[in-house]
Design an enzyme around this catalytic site. Sequence first.
Site, mmCIF file in Angstrom:
data_model
loop_
_atom_site.group_PDB
_atom_site.id
_atom_site.type_symbol
_atom_site.label_atom_id
_atom_site.label_comp_id
_atom_site.label_asym_id
_atom_site.label_seq_id
_atom_site.Cartn_x
_atom_site.Cartn_y
_atom_site.Cartn_z
ATOM 1 N N HIS A 89 0.843 -1.204 0.000
ATOM 2 C CA HIS A 89 0.000 0.000 0.000
ATOM 3 C C HIS A 89 0.874 1.248 0.000
ATOM 4 O O HIS A 89 0.626 2.192 -0.755
ATOM 5 C CB HIS A 89 -0.881 0.067 1.259
ATOM 6 C CG HIS A 89 -1.924 -0.972 1.380
ATOM 7 N ND1 HIS A 89 -2.072 -1.714 2.527
ATOM 8 C CD2 HIS A 89 -2.896 -1.395 0.535
ATOM 9 C CE1 HIS A 89 -3.101 -2.532 2.388
ATOM 10 N NE2 HIS A 89 -3.609 -2.375 1.170
ATOM 11 N N LYS A 101 -18.165 -5.703 8.419
ATOM 12 C CA LYS A 101 -16.921 -6.426 8.703
ATOM 13 C C LYS A 101 -16.264 -5.851 9.948
ATOM 14 O O LYS A 101 -16.186 -4.646 10.114
ATOM 15 C CB LYS A 101 -15.924 -6.255 7.545
ATOM 16 C CG LYS A 101 -16.158 -7.150 6.368
ATOM 17 C CD LYS A 101 -15.130 -6.833 5.311
ATOM 18 C CE LYS A 101 -14.326 -8.056 4.968
ATOM 19 N NZ LYS A 101 -13.364 -7.781 3.891
ATOM 20 N N ARG A 109 -1.861 -6.100 -8.502
ATOM 21 C CA ARG A 109 -0.872 -7.128 -8.184
ATOM 22 C C ARG A 109 -0.783 -8.185 -9.261
ATOM 23 O O ARG A 109 0.283 -8.722 -9.529
ATOM 24 C CB ARG A 109 -1.220 -7.801 -6.851
ATOM 25 C CG ARG A 109 -1.114 -6.871 -5.664
ATOM 26 C CD ARG A 109 -1.650 -7.519 -4.431
ATOM 27 N NE ARG A 109 -3.107 -7.712 -4.593
ATOM 28 C CZ ARG A 109 -3.931 -8.022 -3.634
ATOM 29 N NH1 ARG A 109 -3.494 -8.218 -2.422
ATOM 30 N NH2 ARG A 109 -5.224 -8.159 -3.851
ATOM 31 N N SER A 165 -3.309 -7.280 3.105
ATOM 32 C CA SER A 165 -3.497 -7.117 4.552
ATOM 33 C C SER A 165 -3.970 -8.418 5.189
ATOM 34 O O SER A 165 -3.532 -8.781 6.282
ATOM 35 C CB SER A 165 -4.514 -6.011 4.840
ATOM 36 O OG SER A 165 -4.030 -4.760 4.426
#
Length: 169
Positions: A27, A51, A100, A137
């Site tokens: 990040h 969440k 990614r 993460s």
Amino acid sequence: MTGLESEGPQLRRAVCPGSFDPITNGHLDIIARASKLYDVVHVAVMINQSKKGLFEIDERIDLIRQVTAEFGNVEVESFHGLLVDFCKQRDIPAIVKGLRAVSDFDYELQMAQMNNGLSGVETLFVPTNPTYSFLSSSLVKEVAAWGGDVSHLVPPMVLEALNERLKKD
């Protein structure tokens, strides 16, 4: 002079959105690169009330502010709702997203097209540094929870907060 000319140069603004639970070196790499391209980079920390994160929103914001302070042009705040609304409220014309892998592109392209269709906001895709191409993460939290070494994956102050949090839980 027209109104726009008298206001001086327009600041180039972009947003880097995410949950950042916690912020990783991947990040940070994308934010650092965006900070070289734009006058102001907004880091928008997503609030997803369905969440439960490892870190509270205020903790994430604090960690991000600390690790991005050296850039000098990064503003960090939370948001709830549509990212395009966040952008409209702050006159931000661009979203910067790290990619990614090809699998990221499929999802992110759909989001970019939806965001552009809703508001005209453009999305800039930045290929992730190969060093961080596997990093997320979720993966950091899982490895750390099992006692794995993630010191090379997060900034030192994030590692400290992560280790402290995992001791408590």
